[in-house]
Design an enzyme around this catalytic site. Structure first.
Site: not given
Ligand code: 5GP
Ligand code: ZN
Length: 113
Positions: A30-32, A86, A95, A99, A101
């Protein structure tokens, strides 16, 4: 495995996460900062920074077959869900471990992720 990658640490359970699904190639948690009732990140276990770096189409098959299972498991099959990537800095990737979403569980806004 990349030592300074947070998602690699999550896969290795060196960092905590709320695990949704795991198989030999794919991990999901799950996303944080959830954008909807369900916001799950589905990732390859192999460290791949961006989709541009994906070398085998097998990765897509493994990811999307996991997504299908996760959608069923989480009760999103009927209502539907959004799958969003993204890719790269201009798209807001923060990150750099690929990934997908998966967002749903309720009617969601036009915001992508
Ligand atoms: P991006 O912006 O790279 O597409 O998405 C990265 C996602 O990773 C974000 O939605 C963010 O909330 C999530 N995220 C970043 N660090 C962590 C973490 O340590 N744990 C979890 N569960 N989600 C994370
Ligand atoms: Zn990684």
């Amino acid at each position: 495995m990349k030592d300074d990658c947070i998602f690699c640490k999550i896969i290795k359970k060196e960092s905590p996460s709320n695990i949704v699904y795991e198989d030999s190639n794919v991990f999901a948690f799950r996303d944080i900062q959830p954008q909807a009732k369900h916001h799950i990140l589905v990732i390859p276990k192999k460290h791949i920074p961006t989709i541009t770096d994906i070398e085998s189409n097998d990765v897509y098959g493994q990811i999307f077959s996991a997504i299908k299972k996760i959608a069923k498991q989480e009760g999103m099959e009927k209502g539907g869900y959004r799958v969003c990537i993204n890719n790269g800095p201009d798209a807001g990737q923060t990150v750099f471990h690929v990934h997908f979403h998966v967002i749903g569980g309720e009617k969601i806004s036009d915001k992508m992720a």
